[in-house]
Design a protein around this motif. Sequence first.
Motif, PDB file in Angstrom:
ATOM      1  N   GLY A  19       0.844  -1.187   0.000  1.00 49.42           N
ATOM      2  CA  GLY A  19       0.000   0.000   0.000  1.00 49.42           C
ATOM      3  C   GLY A  19       0.881   1.239   0.000  1.00 49.42           C
TER       4      GLY A  19
ATOM      5  N   LYS B 219       0.610   5.500   0.109  1.00 47.75           N
ATOM      6  CA  LYS B 219      -0.207   6.709   0.209  1.00 47.75           C
ATOM      7  C   LYS B 219       0.679   7.937   0.100  1.00 47.75           C
TER       8      LYS B 219
ATOM      9  N   ASN C 147      -3.910   7.046  -2.767  1.00 49.79           N
ATOM     10  CA  ASN C 147      -4.048   5.863  -1.919  1.00 49.79           C
ATOM     11  C   ASN C 147      -4.118   4.707  -2.903  1.00 49.79           C
TER      12      ASN C 147
ATOM     13  N   THR D 283       2.835   0.774   3.336  1.00 46.35           N
ATOM     14  CA  THR D 283       2.473  -0.314   4.248  1.00 46.35           C
ATOM     15  C   THR D 283       2.537  -1.627   3.484  1.00 46.35           C
TER      16      THR D 283
ATOM     17  N   ASP E 241      -6.208   1.525   6.942  1.00 45.18           N
ATOM     18  CA  ASP E 241      -5.723   0.747   5.801  1.00 45.18           C
ATOM     19  C   ASP E 241      -6.346  -0.643   5.789  1.00 45.18           C
TER      20      ASP E 241
ATOM     21  N   ASP F  25      -9.860  -0.309   4.557  1.00 48.93           N
ATOM     22  CA  ASP F  25      -9.811  -0.166   3.101  1.00 48.93           C
ATOM     23  C   ASP F  25      -9.872  -1.530   2.429  1.00 48.93           C
ATOM     24  N   ARG F  26      -9.232  -2.477   3.093  1.00 53.35           N
ATOM     25  CA  ARG F  26      -9.078  -3.773   2.450  1.00 53.35           C
ATOM     26  C   ARG F  26     -10.163  -4.777   2.835  1.00 53.35           C
TER      27      ARG F  26
END
Lengths: 309, 79
Positions: free
Chosen positions: A145, A147, A257, A291, B28, B31-32
Amino acid sequence: MTQTVDEPGPHQRRGQGGAAATATYVFAVCRDGDPAAVAGLPGQAPGAPVRLLRFGSLEAVVQDVPAAEFGQEALRERLTDRTELERCARAHHAVIAAVAAGAPTVPLPLATLYLGDERVRAALREDERRFHAVLERIAGRVEWGVKVYARRETTGGPGRSATVAPARTPAGAPEGPSAAGAAHAATPGAARSVGRSGRAYLERVRGARQERERRQQAGLDAAEAVDRALRGVAVASRRLRTHDTALTGERGTQLLNAAYLVAEGREREVAEAVEEVRSAPACQGVEVEVTGPWVPYSFVDGGGLDARG
Amino acid sequence: MPVGEHVGEVVPWEGPESGAPIGVPLVDLLDRVLATGVVVSGDLVLAIAEVPLVRLSLNALLSSVNERVAAPWGDGGPL
């Protein structure tokens, strides 16, 4: 050979409802999963083991949960409580991460529930082919991930710096519009000077706006640069919704994102790509946050979506 | 360095809890686990007894992430 559990298990729970006391919660679908990897996890309902349930050539990772706690109303109530939502999300993730450590795994969304094992089998079997396709795509790959945030400005706003220093009248007239009022009684020269500072004010406002727009554009360009760099390492990418400023808090506006599907073992390339963009002149106004590695949550949605962005 | 605060460098989550449920930033994670995933049998994403809950629940879930905003992620994303 993978062991699968066909019977509901010896935990007919303390459900008050009688017959349908338990429901089957499905965490994920995997291929040749290791039952031992999940057996000890609490899952969503401590007490009942997390287990593998075979359907066709694949397995669902499931757990019996008390139907009373997972009914529509109960679930809505619990999941709208932030603490409970977090607990459920983390429990869900813990199981998925544990399975995925040893087998290609397709995570299912939080709170995917069926009335019983047979319903799970029937529903998932219909999608068996699709699951296979997704497993093919994500096997041996992980998700990162990334951002990007605009760095927070530190300068004061235009309104503040452009304020004409107020005359210290005994009445203590406030600044701003009343400054023009004060000019009534003043000499023509003073009026002109106020007019000049009015123009100067407008210019400063305009300048500040242009500066803001320039910064916004620079931020978006930087986000694109980050995205390009990461896509160079990834086999697929996907844009997620950017988070509202209320969520990002001190970090400032979120410009990107995104999730990247990357072959396992390429952490170094990911790190290098990130380092490179971080030091690029175009990216000095932004923060880049990474991440991962994640189970490829963002790449199990079917073919169309990961082509985005 | 706290897991999930990878502002400075890229450090894969590590240790026995790889996939580290504790350290993963909640937003996060949401989000997933919420916004993605296989849509099983058409629209049945969140389903209780074959009753699809998805839109309904998702809005509630998302707004609970932060009470100050009604829809933290706004629109414009794939869902």
